[in-house]
Design a protein around this motif. Structure first.
Motif, short mmCIF file in Angstrom:
data_model
loop_
_atom_site.label_atom_id
_atom_site.label_comp_id
_atom_site.label_asym_id
_atom_site.label_seq_id
_atom_site.Cartn_x
_atom_site.Cartn_y
_atom_site.Cartn_z
N ASP A 39 -0.20 6.02 -7.11
CA ASP A 39 -1.17 5.10 -7.72
C ASP A 39 -2.31 4.84 -6.75
O ASP A 39 -2.34 3.82 -6.04
CB ASP A 39 -0.47 3.79 -8.11
N LEU A 40 -3.27 5.76 -6.70
CA LEU A 40 -4.38 5.65 -5.76
C LEU A 40 -5.31 4.51 -6.11
O LEU A 40 -5.95 3.91 -5.23
CB LEU A 40 -5.17 6.97 -5.72
N LYS A 41 -5.39 4.18 -7.39
CA LYS A 41 -6.25 3.08 -7.83
C LYS A 41 -5.77 1.76 -7.24
O LYS A 41 -6.56 0.96 -6.74
CB LYS A 41 -6.28 3.01 -9.36
N HIS A 42 -4.44 1.53 -7.30
CA HIS A 42 -3.90 0.27 -6.76
C HIS A 42 -3.99 0.26 -5.23
O HIS A 42 -4.27 -0.79 -4.63
CB HIS A 42 -2.46 0.07 -7.20
N ALA A 43 -3.78 1.41 -4.61
CA ALA A 43 -3.93 1.48 -3.15
C ALA A 43 -5.36 1.12 -2.74
O ALA A 43 -5.58 0.39 -1.77
CB ALA A 43 -3.57 2.88 -2.65
N LYS A 44 -6.33 1.62 -3.50
CA LYS A 44 -7.73 1.30 -3.21
C LYS A 44 -8.01 -0.18 -3.39
O LYS A 44 -8.74 -0.80 -2.60
CB LYS A 44 -8.64 2.13 -4.13
N TYR A 45 -7.42 -0.79 -4.40
CA TYR A 45 -7.58 -2.24 -4.63
C TYR A 45 -7.03 -3.02 -3.43
O TYR A 45 -7.66 -3.97 -2.95
CB TYR A 45 -6.85 -2.65 -5.91
N LEU A 46 -5.86 -2.63 -2.93
CA LEU A 46 -5.24 -3.34 -1.82
C LEU A 46 -6.02 -3.15 -0.52
O LEU A 46 -6.17 -4.08 0.27
CB LEU A 46 -3.80 -2.87 -1.64
N LEU A 47 -6.50 -1.92 -0.30
CA LEU A 47 -7.22 -1.62 0.94
C LEU A 47 -8.68 -2.05 0.89
O LEU A 47 -9.32 -2.19 1.92
CB LEU A 47 -7.16 -0.11 1.21
N LYS A 48 -9.21 -2.21 -0.33
CA LYS A 48 -10.64 -2.48 -0.53
C LYS A 48 -11.50 -1.32 -0.01
O LYS A 48 -12.63 -1.50 0.44
CB LYS A 48 -11.07 -3.80 0.14
N VAL A 77 0.85 -1.20 0.00
CA VAL A 77 0.00 0.00 0.00
C VAL A 77 0.88 1.24 0.00
O VAL A 77 0.64 2.19 -0.76
CB VAL A 77 -0.94 0.02 1.22
N ARG A 78 1.92 1.23 0.83
CA ARG A 78 2.83 2.38 0.88
C ARG A 78 3.50 2.63 -0.46
O ARG A 78 3.65 3.77 -0.90
CB ARG A 78 3.89 2.16 1.97
N LYS A 79 3.90 1.56 -1.12
CA LYS A 79 4.55 1.71 -2.43
C LYS A 79 3.57 2.33 -3.43
O LYS A 79 3.94 3.21 -4.22
CB LYS A 79 5.05 0.37 -2.95
N ALA A 80 2.32 1.86 -3.41
CA ALA A 80 1.31 2.42 -4.33
C ALA A 80 1.13 3.91 -4.07
O ALA A 80 1.07 4.71 -5.02
CB ALA A 80 -0.02 1.68 -4.15
N LEU A 81 1.09 4.32 -2.82
CA LEU A 81 0.94 5.73 -2.49
C LEU A 81 2.19 6.52 -2.87
O LEU A 81 2.10 7.65 -3.35
CB LEU A 81 0.64 5.90 -1.00
N ASN A 82 3.35 5.92 -2.68
CA ASN A 82 4.60 6.58 -3.10
C ASN A 82 4.64 6.79 -4.60
O ASN A 82 5.22 7.75 -5.10
CB ASN A 82 5.81 5.73 -2.68
N ASP A 83 4.02 5.86 -5.34
CA ASP A 83 3.98 5.95 -6.80
C ASP A 83 2.84 6.84 -7.29
O ASP A 83 2.66 7.02 -8.49
CB ASP A 83 3.82 4.55 -7.41
#
Length: 317
Positions: A180-189, A172-178
């Protein structure tokens, strides 16, 4: 802050020190930072057979902060976590203050003194990679052995994986660093959000026609990477949410020496937000930050950013 709590603070569910918890407990033990699907499976383990008050137990501050002086920013601060845990069926969040004294306790002593004697645990659930006790000497086999000897139900929950590997807070942290809010949302649901109180700024945005709410954010909160974002903004405890464009970072054109800041401009809305707590949901990064030749060029770019942000957000209604 939560580590100083001596009594429960009610925010939906209570946030407590161990000595103030409702007893006996069925507890899920871990950091649960981000509350992704893997964390939820650990929590669900104590909800299947309720034999105590459904409780999440975490450490504050993070053990690595105490042991190694590392700064560990959280995806969810404790007061935010209470809002996330309540819908899951959890009735209290217990924060165990982590200090060098606690770190020196053996795995057996930690379980007996904190989980059994203080929290009266009847059921303990952890992920299969959980480690605890002095020098991380305890693992799930240790916990099972102690639990069996004391008549405590122990649930060990397998790691959850997808096609890209283990679900983790690090991803999740990597997605936010990138950005990439879409991927963070996928990981967090769920959408990633953060909170901040609007404080008085220098009025530079207003001078160029783009007034912003300047947010004071808790320094322990993990934030997305620098850039300009389309975002939703809402006032805490209010239902309405507003389309917004957000700048995360310094002001390279207006003030090259400025510190990094979070500034939010509401689209098509003028509200005096000073002193209010805002909840921000960044949806998509529009661009990286850059320095413009002059204020006019910056204002023109902000106009373009605002238009794009509105298009992105209205498409997602």
């Amino acid at each position: 802050m939560p580590s100083k709590h001596k009594n429960c603070t009610f925010i939906l569910i209570p946030l407590c020190a161990p000595e103030n918890a409702k007893l006996p407990t069925a507890l899920a033990l871990g950091s649960f930072d981000g509350l992704h699907l893997g964390h939820k499976k650990v929590i669900n383990a104590i909800l299947k057979e309720p034999i105590g008050v459904p409780t999440v137990v975490s450490f504050w501050p993070h053990p690595r902060e105490v042991l190694f002086g590392e700064s560990r920013l959280r995806l969810d601060l404790p007061n935010e976590k209470t809002f996330l845990l309540e819908p899951l069926g959890i009735e209290q969040l217990v924060l165990v203050q982590f200090n060098k004294n606690l770190a020196s306790k053996s795995a057996e002593t930690f379980v007996e003194e904190v989980l059994i004697k203080t929290l009266h645990a009847k059921h303990i659930a952890v992920g299969e990679n959980f480690r605890f006790g002095r020098n991380r000497e305890g693992d799930t086999s240790t916990l099972k052995k102690i639990g069996t000897s004391l008549g405590i139900k122990i649930s060990i929950v397998p790691i959850v994986e997808d096609n890209h590997g283990r679900l983790s807070s690090s991803r999740v942290r990597k997605a936010l660093n990138d950005g990439d809010l879409k991927h963070a949302k996928y990981l967090l649901k769920r959408p990633y959000t953060f909170r901040g109180t609007v404080e008085k700024g220098r009025g530079l945005g207003k001078k160029i026609g783009w007034p912003t709410a300047n947010l004071k954010i808790d320094g322990r909160k993990f934030l997305p990477s620098l850039g300009v974002y389309a975002a939703w903004a809402s006032i805490a405890n209010k239902k309405d949410r507003f389309l917004a464009v957000m700048n995360m970072g310094p002001q390279p054109t207006i003030d090259p020496n400025s510190l990094s800041a979070v500034e939010v401009h509401l689209l098509d809305k003028e509200i005096n937000l000073l002193g209010h707590e805002l909840i921000i949901e960044p949806v998509q990064r529009i661009r990286l930050q850059k320095k413009f030749d002059n204020i006019e060029a910056l204002s023109k770019q902000i106009s373009s950013d605002a238009k794009l942000a509105k298009e992105i957000l209205t498409q997602k209604l």
